[in-house]
Design an enzyme around this catalytic site. Structure first.
Site: not given
Length: 474
Positions: A177, A378
């Site tokens: 991320e 995720e």
């Protein structure tokens, strides 16, 4: 099964029958959130150690000095993974544990810890997916990702990891991320290192992507056996109304949250900024010519993290960002608004599984043949789980969340689905354990396994037993 009977998504045998052959299901964690032992085994300090020591930064005033004590209890955690029946375990390697200070050779004790963890996973029949950077920049690297040199320091660290672990890791995620690191860490100040630079934070985005590309080179140079990819968080963006200003700021947010982190990796160039906002992206127009060639090195997979969609309106809307309070948000000419039509998680995030299909569709439409196979690296939800008198934890909302999102992803990518051109290979649950949830401390529980912070006792929740039943019924 009836189309009207959505509850089949939550029934283990019926959901198991829906999973395609070869579809991988895993669970995920991150080093800083679970390992603890921050002053043991030769580990150096990270920017998150420094951040948590600053008063007022963490919601509940906690830190990760112990976290879930995974450093000492990893065998117990691998046993939980084995009994759960997952195919893969996504964990992260702590940069300051393997290479304290971000320079020089490896820390022998740090390497030995991950050697033990990998051996334990392989003995349990679990495929390791290692994230090389999950936000724990060594504190000694002055300027962090604002400094171009950090990309080269990262590549050196990755080379050390490749040499040490390259024969045993099934999949490598270079960076987790980069959007969150840039926006929360350097633009809004709610994550480490706590900078509030707004659009002046964009060099940190470019340097992370450069670090990713150099890391891919390092892994290929060593000749690691596993697949190589990156993980980005994607949030489908919609304007709050038909108003032209709302639409313009939604396009701006989509660019700064999604496209500047995916386009360079998959297409080899940054996106054209929305016309009214070109000047805000000046930092990305002044990069070295060869950088994009490095950043766009071919990948074996693309990691997608999805939690919620974003709705954007013009005008300042106060100080709240999705991950905490940020006074810097009030200086922006747009703000995020809620989704009253959806239920919410403990974090207040909208529960919108259909938008996972939208995220997959956008990936397919934007990147086409340039998009490698996708793994959802995720997906999960925090809820205020509480133990009953008998010690059991009934978390039906998490079961519904996971079942609905799994099915949404698979339906979207099935023939005739909205993202039928996307080759979806797996889904990874965040998280195996309740853990230190960054700026929220221990106030948000994402785990399939409940953690007693006082005793470190692990108790599988109902969602753990449910997923265990799904995986055993395949």
């Amino acid at each position: 099964m009836s189309a009207r009977d959505s509850q089949w998504r939550h029934r283990p045998e019926e959901l198991a029958a829906f999973l395609p052959e070869g579809f991988s299901v895993g669970a995920a964690t991150a080093a800083f959130q679970i390992e603890g032992a921050v002053r043991e085994g030769g580990r150096g300090a990270s920017v998150w150690d420094e951040f948590t020591a600053q008063p007022g930064r963490i919601l509940d005033g906690s830190d990760a000095s112990v976290a879930t004590d995974h450093y000492h209890r990893y065998r117990e955690d691998v046993r939980l993974l084995r009994e759960l029946g997952v195919d893969t375990y996504r964990f992260s390697i702590s940069w300051p544990r393997v290479q304290p200070g971000g320079r020089g050779g490896t820390n022998r004790e740090g390497v030995a810890f991950y050697d033990r963890l990998l051996d334990e996973l392989l003995a349990a029949g679990i495929r390791p997916m290692a994230t090389l950077y999950h936000w724990d920049t060594p504190a000694e690297l002055t300027g962090g990702w604002l400094n171009r040199d950090t990309a080269y320091r990262f590549a050196e660290y990755v080379y050390l990891c490749a040499e040490a672990f390259g024969d045993r890791i099934d999949s490598w995620v270079t960076i987790n991320e980069p959007a969150t690191v840039t926006l929360n860490g350097y633009a809004l100040g709610v994550h480490a290192p706590g900078a509030t630079l707004l659009f002046d934070a964009l060099p940190s985005a470019h340097h992370q992507l450069l670090g990713h590309g150099l890391a891919v080179q390092a892994l290929r140079d060593v000749g690691v056996a596993g697949r190589i990819g990156i993980t980005n968080v994607h949030s489908p963006v919609e304007p709050a109304s038909d108003n032209e200003q709302d639409a313009a700021f939604a396009a701006l947010f989509d660019t700064v949250h999604n496209r500047i982190f995916a386009d360079p990796v998959l297409l080899g160039h940054y996106p054209e900024p929305p016309e009214p906002f070109v000047d805000l992206f000046a930092a990305l127009a002044e990069i070295e010519p060869d950088d994009l060639r490095t950043i766009s090195a071919p990948l074996d997979f693309y990691g997608l993290n999805y939690y919620f969609p974003s709705r954007v309106a013009a005008g300042s809307g106060g100080v709240n960002s999705p991950d905490g309070e940020s006074a810097a948000m009030s200086a922006l000419p747009f703000h995020l608004v809620g989704w009253p039509e959806f239920a919410t998680t403990g974090f207040g995030w909208p529960v919108a599984p259909d938008y996972l299909g939208v995220a997959l569709r956008e990936l397919g439409e934007r990147y086409g043949d340039a998009l490698p196979p996708v793994i959802i690296t995720e997906g999960g939800a925090s809820y205020p789980d509480a133990a009953a008198a008998d010690g059991s934890i009934t978390d039906r909302a998490r079961i519904e969340y996971l079942g609905d999102h799994l099915v949404a992803a698979l339906e979207a990518t099935a023939p005739g689905g909205v993202a039928s051109g996307v080759d979806l290979r797996g889904y990874t649950v965040w998280s195996l354990l309740d853990n230190f949830e960054w700026a929220a401390g221990y106030s948000q529980r994402f785990g399939l396994v409940h953690l007693d912070l006082r005793t470190q006792t692990r108790t599988p929740k109902m969602s753990y037993r449910w997923l265990q039943s799904v995986l055993s019924a395949r």
